[in-house]
Design an enzyme around this catalytic site. Structure first.
Site, mmCIF file in Angstrom:
data_model
loop_
_atom_site.group_PDB
_atom_site.id
_atom_site.type_symbol
_atom_site.label_atom_id
_atom_site.label_comp_id
_atom_site.label_asym_id
_atom_site.label_seq_id
_atom_site.Cartn_x
_atom_site.Cartn_y
_atom_site.Cartn_z
ATOM 1 N N ASP A 95 30.525 23.751 51.630
ATOM 2 C CA ASP A 95 31.687 23.664 51.579
ATOM 3 C C ASP A 95 32.807 24.072 52.446
ATOM 4 O O ASP A 95 33.499 24.784 52.627
ATOM 5 C CB ASP A 95 31.967 25.390 50.932
ATOM 6 C CG ASP A 95 32.859 25.640 49.929
ATOM 7 O OD1 ASP A 95 33.480 26.870 49.918
ATOM 8 O OD2 ASP A 95 33.858 24.267 50.302
ATOM 9 N N LYS A 119 35.245 18.640 55.093
ATOM 10 C CA LYS A 119 34.924 17.367 54.752
ATOM 11 C C LYS A 119 34.286 16.356 55.988
ATOM 12 O O LYS A 119 33.114 16.093 55.332
ATOM 13 C CB LYS A 119 35.492 17.264 53.558
ATOM 14 C CG LYS A 119 36.116 18.766 52.956
ATOM 15 C CD LYS A 119 35.578 19.214 52.377
ATOM 16 C CE LYS A 119 35.828 20.651 51.818
ATOM 17 N NZ LYS A 119 35.016 22.005 52.024
ATOM 18 N N ASP A 131 30.676 20.947 47.657
ATOM 19 C CA ASP A 131 31.984 21.448 46.487
ATOM 20 C C ASP A 131 32.830 20.032 47.179
ATOM 21 O O ASP A 131 32.140 20.143 48.385
ATOM 22 C CB ASP A 131 32.395 22.449 47.172
ATOM 23 C CG ASP A 131 33.879 23.201 46.217
ATOM 24 O OD1 ASP A 131 34.317 23.785 47.305
ATOM 25 O OD2 ASP A 131 33.845 22.458 45.358
ATOM 26 N N ASN A 132 33.595 19.803 46.859
ATOM 27 C CA ASN A 132 34.625 19.265 47.065
ATOM 28 C C ASN A 132 34.474 17.453 46.879
ATOM 29 O O ASN A 132 34.989 16.949 48.123
ATOM 30 C CB ASN A 132 36.175 19.658 48.194
ATOM 31 C CG ASN A 132 36.188 21.183 48.152
ATOM 32 O OD1 ASN A 132 35.117 21.920 48.883
ATOM 33 N ND2 ASN A 132 37.021 21.547 47.263
ATOM 34 N N GLU A 190 39.239 23.749 42.309
ATOM 35 C CA GLU A 190 39.602 25.610 41.868
ATOM 36 C C GLU A 190 41.365 25.517 41.973
ATOM 37 O O GLU A 190 42.282 25.275 41.949
ATOM 38 C CB GLU A 190 39.690 25.983 43.486
ATOM 39 C CG GLU A 190 39.757 25.938 44.481
ATOM 40 C CD GLU A 190 38.869 25.057 45.110
ATOM 41 O OE1 GLU A 190 38.185 24.086 44.842
ATOM 42 O OE2 GLU A 190 39.378 24.789 46.929
HETATM 43 O O1 LIG Z 1 38.795 22.887 54.013
HETATM 44 C C1 LIG Z 1 37.995 23.408 53.245
HETATM 45 N N1 LIG Z 1 37.010 24.205 53.024
HETATM 46 C C2 LIG Z 1 36.048 23.822 54.822
HETATM 47 C C3 LIG Z 1 37.514 24.913 55.202
HETATM 48 O O2 LIG Z 1 37.259 26.650 55.038
HETATM 49 C C4 LIG Z 1 38.639 23.402 50.848
HETATM 50 C C5 LIG Z 1 40.201 22.978 51.812
HETATM 51 C C6 LIG Z 1 40.247 22.052 49.601
HETATM 52 C C7 LIG Z 1 41.637 21.761 49.191
HETATM 53 C C8 LIG Z 1 42.647 22.162 50.410
HETATM 54 C C9 LIG Z 1 44.080 21.355 49.922
HETATM 55 C C10 LIG Z 1 44.203 20.733 48.938
HETATM 56 F F1 LIG Z 1 45.506 20.481 48.812
HETATM 57 C C11 LIG Z 1 42.861 20.766 48.001
HETATM 58 C C12 LIG Z 1 42.209 21.073 48.396
HETATM 59 C C13 LIG Z 1 39.509 22.963 48.925
HETATM 60 C C14 LIG Z 1 38.025 23.243 49.646
HETATM 61 O O3 LIG Z 1 37.301 23.574 47.674
HETATM 62 C C15 LIG Z 1 37.456 23.670 50.290
HETATM 63 O O4 LIG Z 1 36.870 23.973 50.516
HETATM 64 MG MG LIG Z 2 35.622 23.898 48.934
#
Ligand SMILES: O=C(NCCO)c1cc(-c2ccc(F)cc2)cc(O)c1O
Ligand SMILES: [Mg+2]
Length: 214
Positions: A141, A144, A169-170, A199
């Site tokens: 997580d 990316k 995740d993601n 989320e």
């Molecule tokens: O960068 C991420 N994690 C690593 C740094 O801690 C991360 C980003 C997003 C996200 C952000 C900006 C948006 F517009 C969409 C998604 C979502 C997540 O679940 C994530 O884990």
């Molecule tokens: Mg995430």
């Protein structure tokens, strides 16, 4: 002087959650993210999928890449049996500082080892640092573009065994295309996609569960 979003999230936990009660910490963060400010926690829709995989694997050794404020660390560790540990790696010192306090509020500091630093530097040191040989479960997580290089590093360091479970995740938003292509096409993994949403939003996202076949 202005506060940061992680600081405001921690304050919501300290005000709303019961000390020593992990579920109340999880609920306080989800409430904050739905009613005050969006934050990049795995959240209350993908979170139960994470819970079900953790319960299924019931890992003796678990690794999390990307702690952020500790929300998923608390979700995972609250399900771990006594005597098992979650190691979570966080690059960003400000996030690590907040996460330690969230984890402490949940009363899980004895089950969670938070290590600050770059996953690429720390993964090769895991065996020596924690006296473990392999991970039963890994939650990805973090950045990316680090999912694939860190998976390959876990393989090279022989930190995976036949049956080790990776949950990422993601994989749709923000997306991890090179990681997905690898685990879905490699004969060494059995991969499955759990469709969900980013989320606290209606945007599509999901978790990819990949079992290492050895
Ligand atoms: O960068 C991420 N994690 C690593 C740094 O801690 C991360 C980003 C997003 C996200 C952000 C900006 C948006 F517009 C969409 C998604 C979502 C997540 O679940 C994530 O884990
Ligand atoms: Mg995430």
């Amino acid at each position: 002087t202005s506060s940061t979003r992680p600081q405001r999230l921690l304050r919501a936990v300290q005000r709303k959650a019961t000390k020593g009660d992990p579920q109340s910490v999880i609920s306080a963060i989800d409430y904050f993210c739905r009613n005050s400010e969006w934050a990049m926690n795995v959240g209350d829709e993908k979170g139960p999928i994470l819970d079900s995989v953790v319960c299924e694997v019931s890992p003796a050794t678990a690794l999390e890449l990307g702690t952020y404020c500790g929300y998923s660390s608390v979700r995972i560790a609250r399900l771990l049996p006594v005597g098992t540990k979650l190691i979570t790696l966080e690059f960003h010192p400000d996030y690590a500082c907040i996460a330690r306090q969230v984890i402490q509020h949940a009363g899980l500091e004895d089950k969670i080892f938070l290590v600050e630093g770059a996953s690429g530097d720390l993964i090769p040191k895991m065996a020596d640092m924690f006296g473990i040989s392999t991970f039963d479960f890994v939650f990805l997580d973090h950045w990316k573009d680090r999912y694939l290089p860190d998976l390959k590093l876990l393989e090279e360091c022989q930190l995976l065994r036949k049956g080790s479970v990776l949950l990422a995740d993601n994989v749709i938003c923000p997306g991890t295309p090179d990681y997905l292509e690898y685990v879905r096409n490699s004969p060494r993994y059995e991969s499955r996609y759990f469709q969900s949403h980013l989320e606290y939003t209606k945007v599509e996202d999901g978790l990819e569960k990949s079992v290492f076949l050895g």
